[in-house]
Every structure is written in C-alpha cells, then in structure tokens.
Design a protein around this motif. Structure first.
Motif, PDB file in Angstrom:
ATOM      1  N   LEU A 121       0.820  -1.214   0.000  1.00 48.98           N
ATOM      2  CA  LEU A 121       0.000   0.000   0.000  1.00 48.98           C
ATOM      3  C   LEU A 121       0.855   1.264   0.000  1.00 48.98           C
ATOM      4  CD1 LEU A 121      -2.830   1.329   0.452  1.00 48.98           C
ATOM      5  CD2 LEU A 121      -2.440   1.051   2.901  1.00 48.98           C
ATOM      6  N   HIS A 157      -3.909  10.525   4.650  1.00 52.38           N
ATOM      7  CA  HIS A 157      -4.165  11.619   5.587  1.00 52.38           C
ATOM      8  C   HIS A 157      -4.493  12.932   4.882  1.00 52.38           C
ATOM      9  CE1 HIS A 157      -2.705   8.925   8.606  1.00 52.38           C
ATOM     10  NE2 HIS A 157      -1.579   8.756   7.927  1.00 52.38           N
ATOM     11  N   PHE A 164       1.258   3.121  14.399  1.00 49.86           N
ATOM     12  CA  PHE A 164       1.605   4.100  13.364  1.00 49.86           C
ATOM     13  C   PHE A 164       1.240   5.498  13.883  1.00 49.86           C
ATOM     14  CE2 PHE A 164       0.097   0.434  10.713  1.00 49.86           C
ATOM     15  CZ  PHE A 164       1.229   0.209   9.963  1.00 49.86           C
TER      16      PHE A 164
END
Ligand SMILES: CC(=O)/C=C/C=C(C)/C=C/C1=C(C)CCCC1(C)C
Ligand SMILES: CC(/C=C/C=O)=C\C=C\C=O
Ligand SMILES: [Fe+2]
Length: 500
Positions: free
Chosen positions: A64, A493, A302
């Motif tokens: 990813l 994000h 994370f």
C-alpha cells in the motif's frame, strides 16, 4: 443490512473496491452533486493525500505504501462541492513515467540493477539519500504561513503544492544543516510552529526540531538517546502536550540490513526487537530537557491520537497521558497492508486486533509507564487506525477521537467510529462492503463544544464506486454525501485549508 456469516464469502467475491485500484489522474476537476445538506458554515478545502498509483507499465507494486502520491481536493463553498484529483509530480513519479520503470527506492520496492556495478552505485546512493524516493504520499499539512506541504518519511519527500489546483510547485527545501534522511511522516503543525522528529540511525536517538512559520529552518530543541538498540524505533508519528514533546521508542526498529535488501522482508525496512524493550521519553519544549523517560510494555503503532498533561490539586504536572492506535504489539499489520492481501479478501476475518492504547507516563521518577486500553476495543470492533481529533484540543485533555474501526469479518478497517474517551463508548458508521478513509474532523467556526463540527471521509463502495460522506460530529449521523465521478483509490491523511 445484517449479512449471515455463511454469506460473507459471496459478499467478498462480489465486492469490487476502487480503494486498491491504481488510478493515474493527471488532472480532474468538477462539481459534485450533493445529496443532503452541507452546512453553510463549511467553507474551505479538504485535501487528502495517499498512494493511489501502484504500477508502472505492467509492473505492480507490492505494498500500500509504495504507490505514487495522489491528491484529492474537496472544496466546500456555500453548500456546494467541487472535487479535484491529481498526481503529485515528485522526481520519483516523473522518472517512472519517463522511463517506464522504478527509479527510486520506495517503501518496499527497490529498483532492479542491470549489473553488479550498478548495484554498488545504488548502495552508495542509498547512504547519500540520492536513491531514496521523494514520493510524498503520506500526508499533507498547511503551515502557519499558508504554504501547503505533502510529506512522507523521507526528508527529501517534502513537496509544496498549490491547494487550489493541486499543482506541484516544487520541493520544500529545509535551509538548515540538520542532515539525515528520514523524519516522522506526521509533524505536529499549528499556526505557530512545525515540530518534527528526526531519527538518528548512526548514533541511535532522535532529534526534536522546531520550525517557525515563514522559514524553512528547523532548529533543534533537544536530543533523546535511545535506551534500547540496535537502532531507533520507527517513528511514523508522535504526540505533544502543551509543554512537552513525547518521543516514542518503539521496539519495531529501523534495520540497516533490511534497508540494503533488494527483496522485502515481512517487516520491510524494520525489525522487531522485543528484547530491546519499548520506551516513552518526555522532553520539555522550552528547555529541550528530558523530564521523564520510562520503560513501557511492548507496543506497535503508526498513529498517536493526542496527549495531555495531568496535574495535581496544586496545578503541578504529575505526568502525561498519550493515546495511540495500538496494534497489540503485533507487527503483522504491516504485512497485512500488502496490496495482494487487500485485494484478495475471501471473507475471512484477517484484520489483526487493535485498540486505543493509553500510555500513562509519571513524572515522579518511576522507571515504568503503563499502557492500558482507553476503552473496551469491542466498542469499535477491535479495529483502530487513521484517527483525527478536534485540532483545538491538540495537547490538551480531550474527550473525542474519530477513527476507522472494524465490523468483522474484515481484512481492513471498514467503519468510521467516534470514540468517547470519557464515557468509554464508541458510535459506529458502517456500510456493507465499503471501505471509508480517515474520518477528518472540521470544527464549526465559533463552536464551544468539542464535537461541534463535521467529519469528512471518502468511501470506496462495494460496486467500485465512491463518494464523500459528511457526518455530523456530534450525532455521528450522515448529513450529506456526494458521489465521485469514478471510484478513487484509498487515501491516507488530510488537512483543512480554511477559506481566507
Ligand atoms: C505511506 C506511508 O505511510 C509510509 C511511507 C513510508 C516510506 C515511503 C518509507 C520509506 C523508507 C525508505 C524509502 C528507506 C528508508 C526507510 C524508510 C523511511 C522506511
Ligand atoms: C492504513 C493503516 C493501517 C490500518 C490498520 O488497521 C496505516 C497507515 C499508515 C500510514 O499512514
Ligand atoms: Fe500516517
């Protein structure tokens, strides 16, 4: 709709998610039809970054995090919504398009070499940073001076963009001489500062640095030496309180040998060192002095959610609390994010459990800190990542967090969850077969309640299409949605650029 457990395999087979599908978009812009009501006060632009192009020619990337950076823009004005979608033109992306091959080292992908000499040259370039990617595919932030910067873990992957048309404007060049190759992909950014952590891979430790708006110069606040070894722990993000920067030292550590490998290991550029233990260090922002450094239970995260100071009845700070999306000290989540895994879900419940992990770090000189569940993880289906809070509560005692949780069985977080840390309850949004991206909270101007605002997410639905979803921050009920012209790849994000 409730799906019978025996039918899950059919649901999985029929699902065609755009989330894990590569899209190359040089530029798209257009108005979206809105169902429901976008609040009139929501004026500004939500920008979301992420890896959305996972192939070059017929070569498919593995992970990813390897994909080339893709920006999506949702511009809200007087109840209307305009969308934009465009690739970031990093050197890594441009070189791949030009030569039809991978030219820089990505998260897991490494360029292939024609000869042994080329391999040796590449190793030299690894140490100088020349062969590392500048593919800024993780996040996007607006600095206090209005510049908008896309970021990843490599320092050279800091790229300035125009938030109005998503054009790549050029590299964000740090004018200091701090050096180093990697930093935290998630700096703390407010109107008055940019705080970052730079792991020191040679003399294991971290530099804590601060940059003023209007400048490109990071100044060192202080340094933390690692207490475990052989190298610093991976630091994708870190939390702050009003007066302190918290430096996490995770037992998942950078690994020099894995950096040199051509083929990825299950932990990529990292290695799990439980014997090296986990630590949390607390540095005073004003003086750069360490005020606490405690051993904590092993952890894997994370994303930190937020942190705050705890005071006694005389107002003295007695410790800090720091919350994160914690993967139960299990590193398998990293390999779960391989595209093949994400694309080939067979209906099995394969997403490892996660929770809101709450660190309690005392200032009384105790050698140990605690790590506890902030609420029962069953409240959010034992899935937990991709979080946001009301930014006015950054570093302060807070009550609400928004994140992706799980409705099982699943192979990836598939709900939006509003976590109430006071009541220890969660309210969940779910649509069968869909994958929503990070719920991003935008406060209503003038709001006095912490959850007075909206939550924006982009959803990949089970038919290969997608839409943006606007939830009311307080009730967590849908107030509007707008269908995209085509299904968008998953994004990581975002940030909010208010209308000026
Ligand atoms: C997308 C995301 O969340 C993380 C991306 C991480 C990247 C691109 C990491 C890259 C790295 C290298 C290319 C070599 C050095 C180590 C490391 C920082 C993992
Ligand atoms: C998408 C993700 C984790 C999901 C796990 O449940 C992590 C993304 C990290 C980078 O920003
Ligand atoms: Fe992240």
């Amino acid at each position: 709709m409730v799906v019978q457990p025996s039918l899950w395999k059919d649901v999985a087979k029929e699902r065609k998610l755009a989330a894990w599908t590569s899209v190359r978009q040089d530029r798209w812009e257009g108005e979206l039809h809105v169902d429901g009501e976008i609040p009139q006060w929501l004026n500004g632009t939500y920008l979301r970054n992420g890896p959305g192009l996972w192939h070059i020619g017929d070569y498919n990337f593995r992970h990813l995090f390897d994909g080339y950076a893709t920006l999506v823009r949702l511009h809200f004005e007087n109840g209307n919504l305009i969308m934009g979608h465009r690739q970031i033109e990093s050197d890594a992306y441009k070189a791949a398009i030009k030569s039809n091959k991978l030219c820089y080292r990505e998260f897991s992908e490494v360029p292939k070499h024609d000869s042994f000499l080329a391999y040796i040259g590449d190793l030299a370039n690894l140490f100088s940073g020349a062969s590392l990617t500048d593919n800024a595919n993780t996040g996007v932030v607006m600095l206090g001076d209005g510049r908008v910067v896309c970021l990843t873990e490599t320092i050279k992957g800091s790229i300035v963009i125009n938030p109005n048309n998503l054009e790549t404007l050029g590299k964000f060049e740090y004018s200091d001489s701090l050096g180093g190759l990697v930093h935290s992909a998630h700096p703390i950014v407010t109107e008055s500062e940019f705080l970052t952590l730079l792991p020191d891979l040679l003399k294991p430790g971290y530099l804590v640095a601060r940059m003023e708006p209007g400048t490109n110069e990071r100044k060192v606040i202080g340094r933390v030496d690692c207490r475990g070894g052989p190298s610093p722990g991976w630091v994708h993000s870190f939390p702050v309180t009003e007066h302190y920067v918290i430096v996490p030292e995770m037992p998942l550590r950078y690994c020099a040998q894995n950096l040199l490998r051509a083929e990825p290991t299950p932990l990529y550029k990292f290695e799990w060192h439980p014997e090296s233990k986990g630590f949390m260090h607390v540095m005073c922002k004003a003086s750069g002095k360490l005020v606490a450094s405690v051993e904590v239970p092993l952890f894997v995260t994370f994303h930190f959610i937020n942190a705050y100071e705890e005071k006694d009845e005389d107002g003295r700070v007695i410790g800090v609390v720091a919350d994160c999306c914690e993967h139960n000290a299990d590193t398998t989540i990293l390999d779960n994010l391989r595209l093949q895994n994400l694309r080939s879900w067979s209906g099995e419940d394969v997403l490892p459990d996660a929770r809101v992990g709450r660190f309690k770090i005392p200032f009384d000189g105790s050698p140990n800190g605690e790590l506890v569940d902030a609420l029962n993880p069953d409240e959010h289906g034992r899935g937990m990542d991709m979080c946001s809070i009301n930014p006015a509560y950054l570093g302060k005692k807070y009550r609400y967090a928004y994140a992706c949780g799980a409705q099982r069985p699943c192979n990836f977080p598939n709900t939006l969850t509003k976590i109430d840390l006071e009541e220890k309850k969660a309210k969940n949004w779910y649509e069968e077969g869909a994958v929503p991206s990070e719920p991003f909270f935008v406060a209503r101007p003038g709001a006095t309640k912490e959850d007075d605002g909206v939550v924006i997410s982009m959803v990949s639905d089970k038919n290969g299409e997608g839409y943006t979803l606007i939830l009311d921050g307080s009730t967590f009920e849908e107030i509007a949605r707008a269908k995209f012209p085509y299904g968008l790849p998953y994004g990581l994000h975002g940030c909010w650029v208010p209308k000026c």
